[in-house]
Design a protein around this motif. Structure first.
Motif, PDB file in Angstrom:
ATOM      1  N   VAL A 111      -3.679  10.737   8.604  1.00  0.00           N
ATOM      2  CA  VAL A 111      -3.870   9.693   7.601  1.00  0.00           C
ATOM      3  C   VAL A 111      -3.255   8.363   8.031  1.00  0.00           C
ATOM      4  CG1 VAL A 111      -3.315   9.006   5.242  1.00  0.00           C
ATOM      5  CG2 VAL A 111      -4.116  11.313   5.701  1.00  0.00           C
ATOM      6  N   LEU A 112      -2.009   8.362   8.437  1.00  0.00           N
ATOM      7  CA  LEU A 112      -1.339   7.113   8.782  1.00  0.00           C
ATOM      8  C   LEU A 112      -1.956   6.435   9.996  1.00  0.00           C
ATOM      9  CD1 LEU A 112       2.389   7.988   8.013  1.00  0.00           C
ATOM     10  CD2 LEU A 112       0.710   6.850   6.559  1.00  0.00           C
ATOM     11  N   PRO A 113      -2.184   7.161  11.109  1.00  0.00           N
ATOM     12  CA  PRO A 113      -2.833   6.496  12.253  1.00  0.00           C
ATOM     13  C   PRO A 113      -4.232   5.979  11.919  1.00  0.00           C
ATOM     14  CG  PRO A 113      -1.800   8.528  12.961  1.00  0.00           C
ATOM     15  CD  PRO A 113      -1.738   8.505  11.456  1.00  0.00           C
ATOM     16  N   ASP A 114      -4.969   6.706  11.087  1.00  0.00           N
ATOM     17  CA  ASP A 114      -6.307   6.263  10.694  1.00  0.00           C
ATOM     18  C   ASP A 114      -6.215   4.972   9.883  1.00  0.00           C
ATOM     19  OD1 ASP A 114      -9.215   6.670  10.410  1.00  0.00           O
ATOM     20  OD2 ASP A 114      -8.711   6.933   8.282  1.00  0.00           O
ATOM     21  N   PHE A 115      -5.258   4.911   8.965  1.00  0.00           N
ATOM     22  CA  PHE A 115      -5.061   3.699   8.171  1.00  0.00           C
ATOM     23  C   PHE A 115      -4.737   2.522   9.095  1.00  0.00           C
ATOM     24  CE2 PHE A 115      -2.374   0.614   6.064  1.00  0.00           C
ATOM     25  CZ  PHE A 115      -3.108   0.319   4.933  1.00  0.00           C
ATOM     26  N   MET A 116      -3.795   2.722  10.007  1.00  0.00           N
ATOM     27  CA  MET A 116      -3.375   1.638  10.906  1.00  0.00           C
ATOM     28  C   MET A 116      -4.537   1.175  11.782  1.00  0.00           C
ATOM     29  SD  MET A 116       0.559   2.624  11.880  1.00  0.00           S
ATOM     30  CE  MET A 116       0.380   4.373  12.124  1.00  0.00           C
ATOM     31  N   GLU A 117      -5.329   2.100  12.279  1.00  0.00           N
ATOM     32  CA  GLU A 117      -6.479   1.743  13.117  1.00  0.00           C
ATOM     33  C   GLU A 117      -7.488   0.912  12.337  1.00  0.00           C
ATOM     34  OE1 GLU A 117     -10.161   3.896  15.422  1.00  0.00           O
ATOM     35  OE2 GLU A 117      -8.272   4.991  15.237  1.00  0.00           O
ATOM     36  N   LYS A 118      -7.775   1.331  11.111  1.00  0.00           N
ATOM     37  CA  LYS A 118      -8.740   0.591  10.291  1.00  0.00           C
ATOM     38  C   LYS A 118      -8.224  -0.806   9.961  1.00  0.00           C
ATOM     39  CE  LYS A 118     -11.752   4.051   8.584  1.00  0.00           C
ATOM     40  NZ  LYS A 118     -11.341   5.433   8.552  1.00  0.00           N
ATOM     41  N   VAL A 119      -6.956  -0.911   9.608  1.00  0.00           N
ATOM     42  CA  VAL A 119      -6.373  -2.203   9.253  1.00  0.00           C
ATOM     43  C   VAL A 119      -6.423  -3.161  10.439  1.00  0.00           C
ATOM     44  CG1 VAL A 119      -4.175  -3.324   8.679  1.00  0.00           C
ATOM     45  CG2 VAL A 119      -4.974  -1.405   7.323  1.00  0.00           C
ATOM     46  N   ARG A 120      -6.181  -2.652  11.634  1.00  0.00           N
ATOM     47  CA  ARG A 120      -6.239  -3.502  12.837  1.00  0.00           C
ATOM     48  C   ARG A 120      -7.624  -4.132  13.001  1.00  0.00           C
ATOM     49  NH1 ARG A 120      -3.397   1.002  15.352  1.00  0.00           N
ATOM     50  NH2 ARG A 120      -1.204   0.461  15.487  1.00  0.00           N
ATOM     51  N   GLY A 121      -8.642  -3.481  12.482  1.00  0.00           N
ATOM     52  CA  GLY A 121     -10.007  -3.985  12.616  1.00  0.00           C
ATOM     53  C   GLY A 121     -10.424  -4.978  11.548  1.00  0.00           C
ATOM     54  N   PHE A 122      -9.591  -5.220  10.556  1.00  0.00           N
ATOM     55  CA  PHE A 122      -9.939  -6.164   9.492  1.00  0.00           C
ATOM     56  C   PHE A 122      -9.431  -7.556   9.852  1.00  0.00           C
ATOM     57  CE2 PHE A 122      -9.329  -2.388   6.410  1.00  0.00           C
ATOM     58  CZ  PHE A 122     -10.651  -1.996   6.550  1.00  0.00           C
TER      59      PHE A 122
ATOM     60  N   VAL B 269       0.837  -1.199   0.000  1.00  0.00           N
ATOM     61  CA  VAL B 269       0.000   0.000   0.000  1.00  0.00           C
ATOM     62  C   VAL B 269       0.872   1.250   0.000  1.00  0.00           C
ATOM     63  CG1 VAL B 269      -1.782   1.276   1.255  1.00  0.00           C
ATOM     64  CG2 VAL B 269      -1.804  -1.234   1.267  1.00  0.00           C
ATOM     65  N   LYS B 270       0.565   2.167  -0.931  1.00  0.00           N
ATOM     66  CA  LYS B 270       1.181   3.492  -0.958  1.00  0.00           C
ATOM     67  C   LYS B 270       0.109   4.494  -0.549  1.00  0.00           C
ATOM     68  CE  LYS B 270       4.464   2.695  -4.709  1.00  0.00           C
ATOM     69  NZ  LYS B 270       4.918   3.157  -6.023  1.00  0.00           N
ATOM     70  N   MET B 271       0.497   5.446   0.264  1.00  0.00           N
ATOM     71  CA  MET B 271      -0.428   6.475   0.726  1.00  0.00           C
ATOM     72  C   MET B 271      -0.203   7.764  -0.077  1.00  0.00           C
ATOM     73  SD  MET B 271      -1.925   4.725   3.078  1.00  0.00           S
ATOM     74  CE  MET B 271      -2.903   5.901   4.005  1.00  0.00           C
TER      75      MET B 271
ATOM     76  N   ASP C 138      -9.304   6.342   3.644  1.00  0.00           N
ATOM     77  CA  ASP C 138      -8.810   7.660   3.242  1.00  0.00           C
ATOM     78  C   ASP C 138      -7.287   7.674   3.186  1.00  0.00           C
ATOM     79  OD1 ASP C 138     -11.308   8.791   2.989  1.00  0.00           O
ATOM     80  OD2 ASP C 138     -11.345   9.557   5.050  1.00  0.00           O
ATOM     81  N   GLY C 139      -6.764   8.261   2.129  1.00  0.00           N
ATOM     82  CA  GLY C 139      -5.326   8.427   1.990  1.00  0.00           C
ATOM     83  C   GLY C 139      -4.646   7.346   1.180  1.00  0.00           C
ATOM     84  N   VAL C 140      -5.343   6.252   0.880  1.00  0.00           N
ATOM     85  CA  VAL C 140      -4.733   5.185   0.088  1.00  0.00           C
ATOM     86  C   VAL C 140      -4.633   5.646  -1.362  1.00  0.00           C
ATOM     87  CG1 VAL C 140      -5.022   2.846  -0.809  1.00  0.00           C
ATOM     88  CG2 VAL C 140      -5.455   3.319   1.610  1.00  0.00           C
ATOM     89  N   ARG C 141      -3.418   5.627  -1.893  1.00  0.00           N
ATOM     90  CA  ARG C 141      -3.183   6.045  -3.278  1.00  0.00           C
ATOM     91  C   ARG C 141      -3.127   4.853  -4.219  1.00  0.00           C
ATOM     92  NH1 ARG C 141       2.318   8.852  -4.354  1.00  0.00           N
ATOM     93  NH2 ARG C 141       3.001   6.786  -4.916  1.00  0.00           N
ATOM     94  N   GLU C 142      -2.434   3.809  -3.782  1.00  0.00           N
ATOM     95  CA  GLU C 142      -2.188   2.675  -4.671  1.00  0.00           C
ATOM     96  C   GLU C 142      -2.051   1.407  -3.858  1.00  0.00           C
ATOM     97  OE1 GLU C 142       1.506   1.375  -7.564  1.00  0.00           O
ATOM     98  OE2 GLU C 142       1.048   3.515  -7.376  1.00  0.00           O
ATOM     99  N   ILE C 143      -2.592   0.303  -4.396  1.00  0.00           N
ATOM    100  CA  ILE C 143      -2.458  -1.012  -3.771  1.00  0.00           C
ATOM    101  C   ILE C 143      -1.997  -1.989  -4.839  1.00  0.00           C
ATOM    102  CG2 ILE C 143      -3.601  -2.882  -2.529  1.00  0.00           C
ATOM    103  CD1 ILE C 143      -5.794  -0.784  -1.775  1.00  0.00           C
ATOM    104  N   ASN C 144      -0.887  -2.640  -4.595  1.00  0.00           N
ATOM    105  CA  ASN C 144      -0.406  -3.711  -5.475  1.00  0.00           C
ATOM    106  C   ASN C 144      -0.534  -5.021  -4.726  1.00  0.00           C
ATOM    107  OD1 ASN C 144       0.487  -2.197  -7.789  1.00  0.00           O
ATOM    108  ND2 ASN C 144       2.080  -1.374  -6.449  1.00  0.00           N
ATOM    109  N   SER C 145      -1.308  -5.939  -5.275  1.00  0.00           N
ATOM    110  CA  SER C 145      -1.585  -7.209  -4.616  1.00  0.00           C
ATOM    111  C   SER C 145      -0.882  -8.350  -5.330  1.00  0.00           C
ATOM    112  CB  SER C 145      -3.091  -7.472  -4.608  1.00  0.00           C
ATOM    113  OG  SER C 145      -3.791  -6.414  -3.999  1.00  0.00           O
ATOM    114  N   SER C 146      -0.290  -9.233  -4.545  1.00  0.00           N
ATOM    115  CA  SER C 146       0.356 -10.431  -5.077  1.00  0.00           C
ATOM    116  C   SER C 146      -0.197 -11.641  -4.342  1.00  0.00           C
ATOM    117  CB  SER C 146       1.870 -10.379  -4.873  1.00  0.00           C
ATOM    118  OG  SER C 146       2.430  -9.276  -5.553  1.00  0.00           O
TER     119      SER C 146
END
Length: 157
Positions: free
Chosen positions: A82-93, A73-75, A132-140
């Motif tokens: 932005v970064l703390p919000d991303f980390m908080e959301k990811v912890r909930g998945f 993930v690129k922000m 919010d803030g996610v610019r790009e996701i590359n999945s493998s």
């Protein structure tokens, strides 16, 4: 407890990682120490956080989670929110079993376990890409696990 483990601690930790349910008497025999000394060492390592828990390891495929995806993930920006919000959301998945911040071109790498590719696609579109803030996701998608272990090689010193 000091930052470093001694030889006895290392032997105890390496054996516990192989079988956390090993009887104390067997563990003590294998490390050539008394049961009380081994028990005290384990208690000290738990209190110090060296041992952070006891768990059961599952076979992901047999548990119905046969697809492993590494998502890079690129922000857009690295603001205070932005970064703390991303980390908080990811912890909930629950699909995300690991998330690491990185130096370099990629901001985060996520290890994601899902039942199939369609489940990842749903997770990608409805959850991960919506933060919010996610610019790009590359999945493998991982094909074969050449090595998959949780065991850390603990050495004294």
């Amino acid at each position: 407890m000091a930052d470093k483990v001694d030889d006895l601690d290392a032997r105890i930790l390496n054996l516990l990682q192989e079988d956390a349910r090993i009887p104390l008497v067997d563990l003590a025999d294998k490390v050539a120490s008394s049961r009380s000394a081994v028990w005290r060492r384990i208690q000290k390592m738990e209190e110090a956080g060296v041992i952070s828990g006891h768990t059961v390891l599952l076979d992901a495929e047999k548990a119905g989670l046969g697809v492993l995806v590494f998502a890079q993930v690129k922000m857009h920006a690295h603001s205070r929110d932005v970064l703390p919000d991303f980390m908080e959301k990811v912890r909930g998945f629950p699909e995300v079993i690991e998330c690491h911040t990185l130096m370099g071109d990629i901001d985060f790498i996520l290890k994601v376990r899902v039942r199939d590719v369609q489940a990842y696609e749903e997770f990608f579109w409805n959850h991960l890409s919506q933060i919010d803030g996610v610019r790009e996701i590359n999945s493998s998608i991982a094909l074969t696990a050449v090595k998959n272990t949780t065991k850390l090689q603990v050495v004294a010193g």
